[in-house]
Design an enzyme around this catalytic site. Structure first.
Site, PDB file in Angstrom:
ATOM      1  N   TRP A   1       0.943  -1.400  -0.094  1.00  0.00           N
ATOM      2  CA  TRP A   1      -0.044   0.167   0.007  1.00  0.00           C
ATOM      3  C   TRP A   1       0.892   1.200  -0.027  1.00  0.00           C
ATOM      4  CZ3 TRP A   1      -2.190   2.583   5.006  1.00  0.00           C
ATOM      5  CH2 TRP A   1      -3.098   3.520   4.501  1.00  0.00           C
TER       6      TRP A   1
ATOM      7  N   ASP B   1      -1.128  -6.006   8.897  1.00  0.00           N
ATOM      8  CA  ASP B   1      -1.942  -4.804   8.746  1.00  0.00           C
ATOM      9  C   ASP B   1      -3.202  -5.639   8.155  1.00  0.00           C
ATOM     10  OD1 ASP B   1      -3.465  -2.811   7.683  1.00  0.00           O
ATOM     11  OD2 ASP B   1      -1.790  -2.121   6.433  1.00  0.00           O
TER      12      ASP B   1
ATOM     13  N   LYS C   1     -13.400  -0.589   5.733  1.00  0.00           N
ATOM     14  CA  LYS C   1     -13.993  -1.372   4.672  1.00  0.00           C
ATOM     15  C   LYS C   1     -15.268  -2.403   5.314  1.00  0.00           C
ATOM     16  CE  LYS C   1     -10.194   0.281   3.189  1.00  0.00           C
ATOM     17  NZ  LYS C   1      -9.718   1.268   1.906  1.00  0.00           N
TER      18      LYS C   1
HETATM   19  C1  LIG Z   1      -3.517  -1.928   3.541  1.00  0.00           C
HETATM   20  C2  LIG Z   1      -4.088  -1.008   4.116  1.00  0.00           C
HETATM   21  N1  LIG Z   1      -3.867  -0.909   5.243  1.00  0.00           N
HETATM   22  C3  LIG Z   1      -4.480   0.349   5.823  1.00  0.00           C
HETATM   23  C4  LIG Z   1      -5.459   1.290   5.314  1.00  0.00           C
HETATM   24  C5  LIG Z   1      -6.048   2.294   6.167  1.00  0.00           C
HETATM   25  O1  LIG Z   1      -7.200   2.285   6.498  1.00  0.00           O
HETATM   26  P1  LIG Z   1      -8.032   3.324   7.322  1.00  0.00           P
HETATM   27  O2  LIG Z   1      -8.767   4.138   6.205  1.00  0.00           O
HETATM   28  O3  LIG Z   1      -8.910   2.557   8.179  1.00  0.00           O
HETATM   29  O4  LIG Z   1      -7.122   4.497   7.919  1.00  0.00           O
HETATM   30  C6  LIG Z   1      -5.649   0.874   4.239  1.00  0.00           C
HETATM   31  C7  LIG Z   1      -6.826   1.688   3.226  1.00  0.00           C
HETATM   32  O5  LIG Z   1      -6.625   1.695   2.299  1.00  0.00           O
HETATM   33  C8  LIG Z   1      -5.091  -0.262   3.538  1.00  0.00           C
HETATM   34  O6  LIG Z   1      -5.407  -0.393   2.033  1.00  0.00           O
END
Ligand SMILES: Cc1ncc(COP(=O)(O)O)c(C=O)c1O
Length: 397
Positions: A130, A211, A246
């Site tokens: 990410w 994560d 999500k």
């Molecule tokens: C792999 C990954 N980790 C963490 C997050 C972070 O999510 P949040 O929107 O709850 O901060 C995302 C969001 O797209 C993600 O794809």
């Protein structure tokens, strides 16, 4: 001072969203942003969330601050969701959980904790990962390296290369793994591969950081925790950053959590003391609303079962769009093999489209895809799939 500043580089993905919003083409398609869309292209509030909010409106008595680590009830519910209820780690109190503003908040607090207390530890990220991971951990001052993850030639996990690299990492370093639905590739290790990863992690005395942003979007709420649970059975210590953006569709409520596993109940309390300090100097204490919703749903067996169903509907739609995409590309005469997309999991896949094809799709067809070729499958609908595949067939020619 400010007049000397040069313009900041805009975030690549959020910049595309801006461009999409400003595009007047009524047939435009957005496959760039990381948000679930239903068959109508909307991101509705879940029925269980609406019900929990109605109950909270009645029962809420105060808006006073939460403790630094958030609500204890929320923390307990999260631990059961991650490890399974009555897990030995929970009953032996080796686990502590802090409620955080989103998964991003959990990653940043985790990064601050690692940098402050283990400044000699490097964090290893999958290549690719990410795009916000390197930014979050660099901002926290954590040194970063990468390990191979994705084999472009086979569109599959580069498992041997990954294990070879993990085998060279010094003891005390941190390895970040995506719990499921790897973003951006959609490729996850199998349970047998998780076992092998765990073996290397234990042998080399590495600390895993999982994560976990898409629990329920892969194969099921329980099934998606397989990798995390395999790791947690054997490692002494680990960090888990999870997000409810999500799977509860609570994007703008900013709700996630940071869970840490320690060697004993006493060590876990010491760890939590340090986590609280990091939170105190960062945002002091978390927002309450999102956590109250999640806890209310998970605490009520009927609502919890209904939530499982709602996640299943989202998951099934993503899977059926994957299959429809592959089928429609074939119908449109695309020779290239895209069948791997049907086997991947979660909202994202690497399409294999190159930057010039991605640019052509945007310029000629108002189809928005991230430069790396990552597509959000949830942006596909029965209504836009044919136009999408026709355009892809043209740019592949
Ligand atoms: C792999 C990954 N980790 C963490 C997050 C972070 O999510 P949040 O929107 O709850 O901060 C995302 C969001 O797209 C993600 O794809």
């Amino acid at each position: 001072m400010f007049e000397q500043l040069e313009a900041a580089t805009p975030d690549a993905i959020l910049g595309l969203t801006e461009a999409y919003k400003n595009d007047p083409n009524p047939e435009k398609i957005n496959l760039s942003v990381g948000v679930y869309k239903d068959a109508c292209g909307a991101t509705p509030v879940l029925a269980t969330v609406k019900e929990a909010e109605a109950r909270l409106l009645q029962s809420e008595k105060t808006k006073t601050y939460l403790p630094m680590a958030g609500s204890a009830e929320f923390g307990d519910r999260v631990q059961s969701l991650l490890f399974g209820a009555d897990h030995e780690l929970i009953s032996s109190r080796r686990v502590v959980t802090a409620q955080t503003p989103g998964g991003t908040g959990a990653l940043r607090v985790g990064g601050d904790f690692l940098h402050t207390l283990f400044p000699g530890s490097t964090l290893w990220l999958s290549q690719p990962t990410w795009p916000n991971h390197p930014g979050i951990f660099s901002a926290a001052g954590v040194p970063i390296q990468t390990y191979p993850y994705f084999d472009v030639a086979t569109n599959a996990l580069a498992f041997d290369a990954m294990i070879d690299q993990l085998n060279t990492i010094p003891a005390g370093d941190i390895d970040l793994f995506h719990g499921c639905c790897h973003n951006p590739t959609g490729v996850d290790p199998t349970p047998a591969q998780w076992e092998q990863i765990t073996e290397v992690v234990c042998q080399r005395k590495l600390v895993p950081l999982v994560d976990f942003a898409y629990q329920g979007f892969g194969d099921g709420v329980e099934q998606d925790a397989t990798g995390l649970r395999i790791l947690s059975r054997q490692v002494r210590e680990m960090l888990i950053c999870n997000s409810f953006s999500k799977n509860f569709s609570l994007y703008n409520e900013r709700i996630g959590s940071l869970t840490l596993v320690a060697g004993s109940a006493e060590e876990a309390q010491t760890v939590m003391g340090h986590i609280k300090l990091r939170i105190r100097t960062n945002y002091s204490n978390p927002p309450a609303h999102g956590g109250s919703i999640v806890a209310a749903i998970l605490a009520d067996s009927k609502l919890r079962a209904q939530w499982h169903k709602e996640v299943e509907v989202m998951r099934d739609r993503i899977c059926s769009m994957r299959e429809l995409f592959v089928r429609t590309l074939t119908t449109r005469g695309v020779q290239q093999d895209f069948s791997f997309i049907a086997n991947q999991r979660g909202m994202f896949s690497f399409s294999g489209l190159n930057p010039s094809q991605v640019a052509k799709l945007r310029e000629d067809y108002s189809i928005y895809i991230v430069g790396s070729g990552r597509v959000n499958v949830a942006g596909m609908t029965e209504a836009n799939i044919d136009r999408l595949c026709k355009a892809i067939a043209t740019v592949l020619d």
